[in-house]
Design an enzyme around this catalytic site. Structure first.
Site, PDB file in Angstrom:
ATOM      1  N   LYS A  37      -6.543  43.486  66.235  1.00  0.00           N
ATOM      2  CA  LYS A  37      -6.651  44.035  67.592  1.00  0.00           C
ATOM      3  C   LYS A  37      -6.567  45.562  67.616  1.00  0.00           C
ATOM      4  O   LYS A  37      -7.250  46.204  68.415  1.00  0.00           O
ATOM      5  CB  LYS A  37      -5.592  43.435  68.508  1.00  0.00           C
ATOM      6  CG  LYS A  37      -4.164  43.822  68.205  1.00  0.00           C
ATOM      7  CD  LYS A  37      -3.212  43.195  69.203  1.00  0.00           C
ATOM      8  CE  LYS A  37      -1.767  43.526  68.867  1.00  0.00           C
ATOM      9  NZ  LYS A  37      -1.476  44.943  68.936  1.00  0.00           N
ATOM     10  N   THR A  38      -5.746  46.151  66.728  1.00  0.00           N
ATOM     11  CA  THR A  38      -5.652  47.615  66.696  1.00  0.00           C
ATOM     12  C   THR A  38      -6.991  48.220  66.296  1.00  0.00           C
ATOM     13  O   THR A  38      -7.420  49.245  66.832  1.00  0.00           O
ATOM     14  CB  THR A  38      -4.554  48.063  65.711  1.00  0.00           C
ATOM     15  OG1 THR A  38      -3.314  47.467  66.080  1.00  0.00           O
ATOM     16  CG2 THR A  38      -4.399  49.577  65.735  1.00  0.00           C
ATOM     17  N   ASP A 222      -2.707  47.648  75.322  1.00  0.00           N
ATOM     18  CA  ASP A 222      -2.387  46.783  74.185  1.00  0.00           C
ATOM     19  C   ASP A 222      -1.192  45.901  74.560  1.00  0.00           C
ATOM     20  O   ASP A 222      -0.372  46.270  75.401  1.00  0.00           O
ATOM     21  CB  ASP A 222      -2.046  47.673  72.978  1.00  0.00           C
ATOM     22  CG  ASP A 222      -1.907  46.880  71.691  1.00  0.00           C
ATOM     23  OD1 ASP A 222      -2.357  45.717  71.655  1.00  0.00           O
ATOM     24  OD2 ASP A 222      -1.353  47.430  70.728  1.00  0.00           O
ATOM     25  N   GLU A 223      -1.087  44.739  73.929  1.00  0.00           N
ATOM     26  CA  GLU A 223       0.043  43.818  74.158  1.00  0.00           C
ATOM     27  C   GLU A 223       0.212  43.526  75.650  1.00  0.00           C
ATOM     28  O   GLU A 223       1.326  43.553  76.190  1.00  0.00           O
ATOM     29  CB  GLU A 223       1.347  44.405  73.578  1.00  0.00           C
ATOM     30  CG  GLU A 223       1.276  44.790  72.111  1.00  0.00           C
ATOM     31  CD  GLU A 223       1.317  43.586  71.167  1.00  0.00           C
ATOM     32  OE1 GLU A 223       1.214  42.448  71.657  1.00  0.00           O
ATOM     33  OE2 GLU A 223       1.425  43.807  69.956  1.00  0.00           O
ATOM     34  N   GLN A 253       2.020  35.102  72.067  1.00  0.00           N
ATOM     35  CA  GLN A 253       3.055  35.994  71.543  1.00  0.00           C
ATOM     36  C   GLN A 253       3.845  36.672  72.659  1.00  0.00           C
ATOM     37  O   GLN A 253       4.438  37.725  72.461  1.00  0.00           O
ATOM     38  CB  GLN A 253       2.427  37.050  70.629  1.00  0.00           C
ATOM     39  CG  GLN A 253       1.788  36.472  69.379  1.00  0.00           C
ATOM     40  CD  GLN A 253       1.315  37.550  68.424  1.00  0.00           C
ATOM     41  OE1 GLN A 253       2.103  38.217  67.752  1.00  0.00           O
ATOM     42  NE2 GLN A 253       0.008  37.744  68.355  1.00  0.00           N
ATOM     43  N   ARG A 605       4.161  36.131  60.967  1.00  0.00           N
ATOM     44  CA  ARG A 605       4.465  37.387  60.265  1.00  0.00           C
ATOM     45  C   ARG A 605       4.162  37.243  58.767  1.00  0.00           C
ATOM     46  O   ARG A 605       4.054  38.236  58.051  1.00  0.00           O
ATOM     47  CB  ARG A 605       5.949  37.758  60.394  1.00  0.00           C
ATOM     48  CG  ARG A 605       6.504  38.011  61.793  1.00  0.00           C
ATOM     49  CD  ARG A 605       5.659  38.920  62.620  1.00  0.00           C
ATOM     50  NE  ARG A 605       4.716  38.163  63.423  1.00  0.00           N
ATOM     51  CZ  ARG A 605       3.598  38.664  63.939  1.00  0.00           C
ATOM     52  NH1 ARG A 605       3.278  39.918  63.717  1.00  0.00           N
ATOM     53  NH2 ARG A 605       2.787  37.930  64.670  1.00  0.00           N
TER      54      ARG A 605
END
Length: 733
Positions: A37-38, A222-223, A253, A605
């Protein structure tokens, strides 16, 4: 720039490229864990600039951590120096910047300070003392958290008063309005204000809102699943004119409901923007297929989510190991044993491992075994560097130099180092100022007018005033680096701590040296360094920002802290009912779904290997409880799980020759999401303890908290004594 973009675009998969090139109108990108996503966000910004759709200063990109914002800035600047003018930062840093520019419209000056949790509690404690609310009955931290939740939910003091349901809320309703009043008097904002006050700014000044609406032609968030009600409204208002809003996130998330995050913001985006275009990034570049199968099998049990399934082009990889242990001590031994196996069998380094847990209290047994084994480890989210006493003291001086209205910081350091200015003197000055509608610092300037303070003490106060005035005049003449070093030397902090040979004070001296290095680093990296900007940066630092991911050490942290990070090998410990999922979520479907999302975050993770462990019996402070395995273990896809058979408990011995020991703490207090309200305090009335000098006894009273917590112990041998907990070295029985 065109060539570099064409090269980079070849790295995008088809769905990523569509999300990058669809620049006009509202866009929603569901970006699964490890799906890049970044990269999509940064390439999207680069594409907008390449197509000359906007200038850098017309693009606003917001995220939730300084780490994520820094990564985005670094990637974007790869496309050219002019991109330094982009507005990229956390929600709090972006709106703190806007408030600095527009503060005058709200009756604030631009040199306002930002109060952290400790500052808030000190101010609330003062209000409680002034209004006669007993500290022994109501905890300032609980009141602070209640006010914070109200602000995040956009509940004003007036609305709060109108919705009282409990005696505790009645107490909060008496404090909340006065707390807001004193923030204004002190020219201070708290963390929540940085989001809620801009909403008031825009509401009361439509022309200011319109200015920023015109400025930001493209907005990226973002997020987005982590946004709360206030953040949602800010984004919605700013995007109203151009409507070029791109939000990226993953409803699977969303794990911050406790701080007001509302997963419905992302799930209902298409309802808010019916013409939005939606993309799903489901290819994962981080984990093996086995890990993704297991993670999908868990999170798909949730009802409130968008259907999606992560997949990987990588190999299947190893199965997830589930380890059953007798108790938390054997659990810790098994973790250490598995780390040793991975190190020697696969030549891994300590930085390849992260041990995750639901609550901070679980780390103790793990730390004990890691220490005995000589393994290097770092704890993230345990102790914050900038909240240590010696650092807070220096920061208080700097805050007063920037903003003399800050009475909380002023009272902290007026008698530190000792100047003979006691609490009663400070109270007299404060009362004198209050009667005349003045700030506390003004009473210090006019100390000779307060006749009931002895001349000797008046002289000490005048000397303190002259000291602060000296540095106020210096702040515009010398760099922050020079100012801080000179101040520390003049007040003699380093000398004071270095003269005391105790480990604690030697450590404090070392922390001050580290702080001075941090100021130097800030000055070197800033184009126009200022004391105000440095203080703002410090106030917005998070636990993960302070984490040193370059050191060769095993990382210990809560599952909340781990979000956004990745490691080759992940251990998730304490997989037991009542612990994970946490007991209070059992009767609340929304809370249980968030616990499941938290487990999903932990699983994703891992890049290569996952170990899950649970204990049949776990000691919670002075009592042991039998446990049942977490329901989440039953939800795992059984084809990808290997359950290790338990065997009689045995002690595994490692020597310090095997590993070089290095223990590092990155902070002093639990983060808000792992606060004392989620755990049982071991130092409570009735707890049995053992002291190496006085033997066994029982705690009969408790006062204070944190480093100031004191307990009275009645010993079996007769008599009772009072102890400062942090130095008592009790063993909990």
């Amino acid at each position: 720039m065109k060539d570099s973009l064409n090269t980079l675009f070849r790295e995008l998969n088809p769905e990523q490229q569509k999300a990058v090139e669809e620049t006009e109108g509202p866009v929603l990108v569901f970006a699964g864990a490890g799906s890049g996503k970044t990269r999509v966000l940064t390439y999207r910004i680069a594409f907008i600039l390449k197509e000359q759709k906007a200038s850098p200063w017309e693009i606003l990109a917001m995220t939730f951590t300084n780490k994520a914002a820094g990564e985005m800035k670094n990637r974007i600047q790869h496309f050219g120096d002019k991109n330094k003018n982009l507005w990229i930062g956390t929600f709090h840093s972006i709106f703190a910047k806007i408030l600095r520019w527009e503060a005058g419209l709200l009756g604030y000056s631009p040199d306002f300070v930002i109060y952290d949790a400790d500052d808030k509690e000190r101010l609330i404690k003062t209000i409680m003392e002034d209004t006669g609310i007993p500290l022994q009955n109501y905890n300032p931290r609980s009141i602070s958290e209640s006010i914070g939740r109200a602000k995040n939910g956009l509940v004003s003091p007036e609305s709060f008063i109108a919705s009282i349901n409990t005696p505790f809320q009645e107490v909060v309703s008496r404090i909340y309005p006065e707390y807001q009043n004193r923030l204004r008097i002190n020219n201070a904002f708290d963390f929540e204000d940085l989001i809620t006050v801009p909403l008031r700014l825009f509401s009361e000044n439509p022309e200011v809102l319109e200015k920023y609406q015109r400025r930001f032609k493209y907005i990226l968030v973002d997020e987005y699943q982590d946004t709360n009600k206030a953040q949602y409204r800010l984004v919605y208002q700013l995007a109203k004119k151009h409507r070029n809003l791109c939000v990226v996130g993953d409803d699977d998330q969303s794990i911050y409901r406790w701080r007001g995050a509302d997963v419905r913001n992302i799930l209902e985006f298409e309802k808010d923007f019916p013409d939005s275009k939606v993309f799903k990034l489901e290819q994962n570049y981080r984990s093996t297929q086995t890990i993704l199968i297991v993670a999908n099998s868990v999170v798909e049990k949730n009802a409130a989510r968008k259907a999606k399934k992560l997949w990987s082009a990588k190999e299947m990889g190893e199965k997830v190991d589930v380890i059953e242990t007798a108790d938390e001590r054997e659990e810790a031994q098994k973790v250490v044993e598995k780390i040793k196996e991975e190190v020697f069998r696969k030549k891994r380094t300590f930085r390849d491992f992260a041990i995750l847990y639901r609550t901070n209290a679980q780390s103790r047994a793990l730390e004990d075994d890691l220490r005995r084994s000589g393994m290097s480890y770092i704890i993230v989210g345990g102790v914050r560097f900038y909240e240590r006493k010696e650092i807070k003291d220096i920061l208080a001086y700097l805050k007063i130099i920037v903003n003399t209205k800050d009475s909380v910081s002023l009272k902290r350091i007026i008698n530190f180092p000792l100047r003979g200015i006691g609490d009663s003197t400070t109270q007299k000055m404060e009362q004198w100022a209050l009667e005349r509608g003045l700030h506390l610092f003004e009473s210090i300037r006019r100390i000779k007018e307060i006749t009931d303070i002895p001349l000797r003490i008046q002289k000490n106060i005048s000397n303190f005033y002259d000291l602060i005035q000296k540095y106020i005049s210096l702040k515009s003449k010398i760099s922050p680096n020079e100012l801080v070093r000179t101040l520390v030397d003049e007040i003699g902090l380093m000398t004071m701590y270095k003269q005391d040979p105790s480990i604690e004070n030697q450590s404090r001296a070392e922390n001050i040296r580290e702080f001075l290095a941090a100021v130097s680093e800030y000055v070197d990296s800033s184009e126009s360094p200022s004391l105000s900007e440095f203080l703002e940066q410090v106030s917005l630092i998070t636990d993960v920002d302070a984490w040193d991911d370059k050191s060769n050490a095993i990382t210990l942290m809560t599952l909340h802290c781990a979000k956004g990070l990745e490691f080759p090998v992940i251990f998730i410990t304490g997989m037991e009912e009542g612990l994970f999922p946490i007991s209070r979520s059992e009767d609340e479907p929304e809370a249980l779904e968030e616990e499941r999302r938290l487990f999903y975050v932990g699983l994703t993770r891992a890049k290569e290997k996952i170990y899950l462990s649970w204990a049949e019996k776990r000691r919670l402070f002075n009592e042991s409880y039998f446990r049942l395995p977490s329901r989440f273990l039953d939800e795992l896809d059984s084809s990808c799980v290997h359950k290790m058979k338990p065997h009689p408990r045995k002690h595994v011995k490692f020597t310090s020759n095997d590993f070089k020991q290095e223990v590092t703490y990155t902070c002093d207090t639990h983060p808000d999401y792992e606060s004392y309200s989620q755990e049982v305090d071991p130092y409570r009335c009735g707890t049995r303890v053992h002291h190496q000098t006085f033997g066994k006894g029982k705690i009969v009273s408790v006062e204070g908290k944190g480093k100031k917590k004191k307990v009275v112990v009645r010993f079996d041998s007769g008599g009772q004594k009072k102890f400062l907990v942090q130095y008592a070295q009790f063993e909990i029985l």
